[in-house]
Enzyme design. Structure first.
Site, short mmCIF file in Angstrom:
data_model
loop_
_atom_site.label_atom_id
_atom_site.label_comp_id
_atom_site.label_asym_id
_atom_site.label_seq_id
_atom_site.Cartn_x
_atom_site.Cartn_y
_atom_site.Cartn_z
N LYS A 200 -41.09 40.66 -15.51
CA LYS A 200 -40.07 39.69 -15.94
C LYS A 200 -39.12 40.39 -16.90
O LYS A 200 -39.56 41.08 -17.83
CB LYS A 200 -40.73 38.48 -16.63
CG LYS A 200 -41.45 37.55 -15.66
CD LYS A 200 -42.00 36.34 -16.37
CE LYS A 200 -42.89 35.53 -15.47
NZ LYS A 200 -42.20 34.54 -14.65
N GLU A 234 -47.08 24.85 -18.14
CA GLU A 234 -46.54 24.49 -16.82
C GLU A 234 -46.62 22.99 -16.67
O GLU A 234 -47.60 22.38 -17.08
CB GLU A 234 -47.36 25.16 -15.71
CG GLU A 234 -47.25 26.66 -15.73
CD GLU A 234 -47.96 27.29 -14.53
OE1 GLU A 234 -47.27 27.59 -13.55
OE2 GLU A 234 -49.19 27.44 -14.59
N HIS A 258 -51.86 37.79 -17.36
CA HIS A 258 -50.47 37.67 -17.81
C HIS A 258 -50.33 37.62 -19.34
O HIS A 258 -49.53 38.34 -19.93
CB HIS A 258 -49.82 36.40 -17.25
CG HIS A 258 -49.85 36.30 -15.76
ND1 HIS A 258 -49.70 37.39 -14.94
CD2 HIS A 258 -50.00 35.23 -14.93
CE1 HIS A 258 -49.75 36.98 -13.67
NE2 HIS A 258 -49.94 35.68 -13.64
C1 BG6 Z 1 -49.73 32.95 -11.24
C2 BG6 Z 1 -50.79 31.92 -11.40
O1 BG6 Z 1 -50.25 34.23 -11.41
O2 BG6 Z 1 -48.71 32.71 -12.21
C3 BG6 Z 1 -50.23 30.52 -11.22
O3 BG6 Z 1 -51.82 32.14 -10.43
C4 BG6 Z 1 -49.07 30.30 -12.17
O4 BG6 Z 1 -51.22 29.52 -11.43
C5 BG6 Z 1 -48.08 31.45 -12.06
O5 BG6 Z 1 -48.45 29.08 -11.83
C6 BG6 Z 1 -47.02 31.35 -13.12
O6 BG6 Z 1 -46.00 32.28 -12.89
P1 BG6 Z 1 -44.50 32.03 -13.34
O7 BG6 Z 1 -43.81 33.30 -13.01
O8 BG6 Z 1 -44.02 30.84 -12.59
O9 BG6 Z 1 -44.57 31.76 -14.82
#
Ligand code: BG6
Length: 510
Positions: A200, A234, A258
């Site tokens: 990102k 989220e 992450h």
């Molecule tokens: C993924 C997860 O790795 O990352 C998901 O498995 C999550 O559950 C997603 O929704 C979030 O990614 P981003 O880029 O939308 O923040």
């Protein structure tokens, strides 16, 4: 390293992809449709794909090349972010797409793939370069790698690389076994473990902010920083992924990979050069310094949550246990919050609060760095209404959406007397650069295809991250929680607020 490889551009500007074939295992899946294919199309759109390339999709479902192309076209049209779909660009991209159905446990499948690759090498001029992309169910990873090895597809004229999607193992032990299976076939230098958060733009900008400026780094330590908060909220639920998610949970799905990587980006030492080995050494060193929580302390430093149904605003939202594919009694966490401590000179004693959850009030990912208060208070505090209170400086790095950085500081309220009020200095990507930001998958695919692993994780980082969350997973797996403990659309369980309150801190509402 920026060496003899002409495709590595240390500054990453206008990096181009060399002639190659990309083989996607799991090409009928969500990730290929939502992320990989739109990213490949976009790279082609920008003229960064080579004149010669082939993308070979594979999965168990029988499909012709034509049907695969039509399906990919529909998903690119649907999921392309912030950029137009152009028919003529698609028409020059599409002839490079092929499809081979097969069972990953069947040797015949790899033989057919080998034949496809040989054709691509001849007719598409891929120079024998192949990137294998593992995006199947994780339980198939080792089988696919073995299949590639037995069919001798990991060797040949050009380079052969393997991209592995997360999750990389289910715990420390399985991560090591998977790594052993991969190393039977691919040397470490050819393995690219993807964590899309590292791709990102805003996460990369943390490094630019810290190490491209002179004024922040001197403050970036335990003497000035009071605590760090990392939030990845989220608003969506599990979106049809109930059965996968039930086996995973928030801690494994987001924090182990992450968010620990984001935390490492915030906390790592500067490397002397911006090169894969050097940068990854620093990340790894940081992750190894994250203190594994003692099992007896897990309840003090970690909180699990699971959302229940809600009827807020007259809208019915099902609880996690009501989602398709999810057990009525499941103990899986859809929310996790952890207080980490980092045992090194820079960060000793500074809490890093990390939280993530599904069905929270909004989608936002940010990092908040709270500095110590001024040592002595000289001025009255309060705006016009006299209600504001003295606030320490707070630096917020917004990863998504509304990407940007803001710094809160105290300012004099206009008028006679010295009254102070918090104000903020804001930088926004959108208004400062007015240019499109590439998606994480665009950046990471170009990097892997051009041989740059800087933004990919390494096995030692993966293992250090599993070590950091392992004791929490162990304790949670043997527990019956009083779930659900937060309603869909709220900021998670009360225990999470209590965890910070014990240190005299609280979660910001981002
Ligand atoms: C993924 C997860 O790795 O990352 C998901 O498995 C999550 O559950 C997603 O929704 C979030 O990614 P981003 O880029 O939308 O923040």
């Amino acid at each position: 390293m920026a060496d003899a490889n002409p495709f590595v551009d240390p500054l990453r500007f206008a990096r181009r992809v060399p002639p190659c074939a990309v083989v996607i295992f799991g090409a009928n899946g969500d990730l290929t449709m939502r992320k990989l294919m739109p990213a490949l199309y976009r790279i082609h759109y920008e003229g960064r794909m080579p004149a010669s390339f082939a993308v070979i999709g594979t999965s168990r479902t029988a499909m012709t090349d034509e049907a695969f192309r039509a399906k990919m076209r529909a998903s690119v049209e649907k999921f392309l972010e912030d950029s137009p779909f152009e028919r003529d660009v698609w028409e020059s991209f599409e002839p490079n797409l092929f499809y081979e159905a097969g069972d990953v446990a069947d040797a015949g499948f790899y033989a057919r793939l080998a034949a496809r690759l040989a054709v691509a090498e001849g007719s598409s001029g891929t120079a024998g370069n192949v990137l294998f992309y593992l995006s199947t169910q994780p339980s198939h990873y080792a089988t696919v790698v073995r299949g590639i090895g037995e069919a001798r597809l990991a060797e040949g004229a050009g380079w052969r690389r393997l991209v592995v999607e997360k999750p990389f193992g289910h715990d420390l032990d399985s991560a090591r076994k998977l790594d052993d299976a991969i190393h039977e076939v691919f040397p470490e230098a050819s393995v690219y473990r993807i964590d899309h958060y590292l791709g990102k733009e805003t996460v990369q900008n943390i490094l630019a902010f810290r190490f491209g400026n002179g004024i922040f780094e001197p403050l970036w330590n335990r003497r000035y920083v009071n605590y760090v908060q990392i939030t990845a909220a989220e608003s969506i639920g599990v979106e049809g992924r109930g059965s996968y998610y039930q086996e995973t949970g928030a801690l494994r799905d987001m924090i182990q990979n992450h968010l620990l990587q984001v935390m490492a980006t915030v906390g790592m030492e500067p490397s002397n050069i911006f090169e894969a080995g050097a940068v990854r050494d620093e990340r790894a060193k940081f992750l190894r310094s994250v203190r594994p929580i003692k099992t007896s302390d897990v309840d003090k430093y970690a909180v699990a949550g699971q959302y229940g149904p809600s009827r807020a605003g007259g809208v019915e939202t099902p609880g996690f246990r009501e989602e398709p594919g999810v057990d009525a009694e499941t103990q899986t966490d859809t929310y996790a919050a952890v207080t980490f401590y980092v045992d090194n000179w820079r960060w000793a004693g500074v809490p890093f609060y990390v939280r993530t959850g599904k069905r929270l009030p909004k989608r936002v990912t940010d990092i908040a760095i709270q500095f110590n208060s001024a040592p002595h208070s000289l001025f009255a505090v309060g705006g016009e209404d006299g209600r504001a209170s003295a606030r320490p400086n707070l630096l917020i790095m917004r990863i998504q959406p509304e990407e940007g950085i803001s710094l809160r500081f105290m300012s004099k309220y206009p008028g006679s007397g010295m009254k102070l009020r918090p104000v903020s200095m804001d930088f926004s990507y959108g208004s400062s650069f007015g240019t499109r930001t590439p998606t994480a998958y665009e950046t990471l695919l170009v990097d892997a295809l051009s041989g740059d692993a800087t933004l990919y994780t390494r096995q030692d980082m993966v293992e250090a991250s599993w070590r950091a969350v392992g004791p929490i997973l162990d304790v949670w797996s043997g527990r019956r929680f009083d779930f659900p403990n937060y309603s869909a659309g709220t900021w998670g369980p009360a225990e999470s607020d209590d965890m910070l309150a014990r240190n005299g801190h609280f979660w910001r509402i981002p």
